[in-house]
Design an enzyme around this catalytic site. Structure first.
Site, PDB file in Angstrom:
ATOM      1  N   TYR A   1       0.826  -1.072  -0.055  1.00  0.00           N
ATOM      2  CA  TYR A   1      -0.148  -0.085   0.084  1.00  0.00           C
ATOM      3  C   TYR A   1       0.763   1.448   0.031  1.00  0.00           C
ATOM      4  O   TYR A   1       2.151   1.040   0.299  1.00  0.00           O
ATOM      5  CB  TYR A   1      -1.010   0.144   1.091  1.00  0.00           C
ATOM      6  CG  TYR A   1      -0.239   0.270   2.555  1.00  0.00           C
ATOM      7  CD1 TYR A   1       0.688  -0.554   3.046  1.00  0.00           C
ATOM      8  CD2 TYR A   1      -0.519   1.614   3.228  1.00  0.00           C
ATOM      9  CE1 TYR A   1       1.110   0.037   4.549  1.00  0.00           C
ATOM     10  CE2 TYR A   1       0.028   2.095   4.292  1.00  0.00           C
ATOM     11  CZ  TYR A   1       1.033   1.005   4.906  1.00  0.00           C
ATOM     12  OH  TYR A   1       1.723   1.397   6.093  1.00  0.00           O
TER      13      TYR A   1
ATOM     14  N   LYS B   1       6.488  -2.229   2.011  1.00  0.00           N
ATOM     15  CA  LYS B   1       5.256  -1.325   2.596  1.00  0.00           C
ATOM     16  C   LYS B   1       3.979  -2.253   2.520  1.00  0.00           C
ATOM     17  O   LYS B   1       3.209  -2.164   1.727  1.00  0.00           O
ATOM     18  CB  LYS B   1       4.941  -0.106   1.945  1.00  0.00           C
ATOM     19  CG  LYS B   1       4.270   0.873   2.855  1.00  0.00           C
ATOM     20  CD  LYS B   1       4.305   2.516   2.539  1.00  0.00           C
ATOM     21  CE  LYS B   1       3.473   3.206   3.022  1.00  0.00           C
ATOM     22  NZ  LYS B   1       3.440   3.261   4.517  1.00  0.00           N
TER      23      LYS B   1
ATOM     24  N   GLU C   1      12.824   2.581  14.266  1.00  0.00           N
ATOM     25  CA  GLU C   1      11.657   3.712  13.842  1.00  0.00           C
ATOM     26  C   GLU C   1      10.511   3.670  14.653  1.00  0.00           C
ATOM     27  O   GLU C   1      10.552   3.169  15.785  1.00  0.00           O
ATOM     28  CB  GLU C   1      11.297   3.434  12.449  1.00  0.00           C
ATOM     29  CG  GLU C   1      10.807   2.150  12.236  1.00  0.00           C
ATOM     30  CD  GLU C   1      10.105   1.869  10.727  1.00  0.00           C
ATOM     31  OE1 GLU C   1      10.190   2.982   9.784  1.00  0.00           O
ATOM     32  OE2 GLU C   1      10.079   0.697  10.383  1.00  0.00           O
TER      33      GLU C   1
ATOM     34  N   LEU D   1      11.165   1.290   7.095  1.00  0.00           N
ATOM     35  CA  LEU D   1      10.719   1.420   5.900  1.00  0.00           C
ATOM     36  C   LEU D   1      11.376   3.031   5.399  1.00  0.00           C
ATOM     37  O   LEU D   1      11.558   4.019   6.170  1.00  0.00           O
ATOM     38  CB  LEU D   1       8.989   1.851   6.018  1.00  0.00           C
ATOM     39  CG  LEU D   1       8.579   2.242   4.667  1.00  0.00           C
ATOM     40  CD1 LEU D   1       8.022   0.962   4.045  1.00  0.00           C
ATOM     41  CD2 LEU D   1       7.272   2.837   4.847  1.00  0.00           C
TER      42      LEU D   1
END
Ligand SMILES: Cc1ncc(COP(=O)(O)O)c(C=O)c1O
Length: 285
Positions: free
Chosen positions: A31, A147, A179, A203
């Protein structure tokens, strides 16, 4: 709400998803989220590039080129007409019967695209006041660069942080800060910016690309190397970045203030530079 469903724009009530869709059964899909400012799909090219790269990583042959897809998204955005919001889209591997783990033959399945646009505004309170972070062990898989629509690892981490009374998770894998649950993390120590390098453990954020450029333009030294949780709790400033969160200050970690417990100077400079860059791009439209 209108939905872009493959190449059609329909009302959400008309969308039919097969219960054997691999996205529904396996989370086998990818996505993107693109922020729309004043009708502009901000950093669209970079988002589409990551989307196509992720499709390759999950062996998904997209039934359109980047240019065709971009035109489709623009036609959709025009028809929906929301000027400030976010565009969400996902593609799954489609329905393959019978249900088998192995990837289906691309000739036998049709990938399923769905997209929607919802109005959102900038998170002003969080941007000005900052949020709290809580350290959570990063137990996600080792393909965090994809993702993927399978976000359970991220959801569990966010939930753990929130159950402990914090706004977001500061993810730590083997002592190294990776993250946040749905954003990239940055810290400042003695005027130097630090963030985890791109790779399989995080990511590669599109906002990160822009903030990296802005940090360079503003003359800040940026170190993209792994750093420890002991280092981040002693930071002068911490912030997170994402398309929706923009540059959000993190003013405490595990209850301990970062700096004086208010958004830091460099964070505020980057916040301003980020929104200035958006306004510049909007002006050029
Ligand atoms: C785990 C994770 N890291 C980082 C980001 C930031 O990505 P971007 O800047 O492209 O929105 C996101 C956004 O959803 C995310 O889910």
């Amino acid at each position: 709400m209108k939905i872009l469903w493959n190449d059609k724009i329909v009302d959400e009530s008309e969308v039919k998803i097969d219960t054997e869709d691999r996205g529904y059964q396996f989370g086998d899909g990818i996505y993107e989220v693109i922020r729309i400012y004043n009708g502009l799909l901000y950093m669209e090219e970079e988002h589409l590039e990551r989307f196509f790269r992720c499709a390759d990583k999950i062996r998904l042959t997209l039934p359109f080129t980047k240019e065709e897809f971009s035109q489709r998204l623009h036609r959709f955005a025009e028809e929906v007409g929301i000027k400030n919001g976010r565009l969400y889209f996902q593609v799954t591997h489609g329905a393959a019967k019978p249900r088998l783990h192995s990837f289906p033959d691309p000739k036998e399945v049709v990938p399923v695209l769905t997209a929607d646009i919802q109005e959102i505004s900038r998170p002003m309170e969080k941007l000005t006041k900052g949020i709290s972070g809580g350290i959570v062990t990063d137990k996600r898989w080792l393909h965090c660069d994809i993702k993927s629509i399978s976000l359970l690892g991220n959801i569990l981490a966010l939930n753990e942080a929130q159950e402990n009374g914090y706004d977001d998770a500061v993810l730590v894998r083997d002592g190294i800060v990776t993250e946040a649950s749905s954003s990239n993390l940055w810290m400042v120590k003695d005027g130097v910016l630090y963030t985890h390098p791109d790779g399989e453990l995080i990511l590669p954020g599109i906002t990160k690309i822009k903030v990296r450029q802005l940090a360079n333009q503003l003359g800040f030294k940026l170190v993209e190397e792994p750093f420890t949780k002991e280092f981040i709790v002693e930071a002068d400033e911490v912030f997170k970045t994402s398309s929706v969160a923009e540059v959000t200050p993190i003013i405490s970690i595990n209850g301990k203030n970062i700096g004086d417990g208010t958004p830091g100077t460099i964070t505020k400079q980057l916040q301003k530079a980020y929104i200035d860059a958006i306004e510049e791009t909007v002006k050029k439209m």
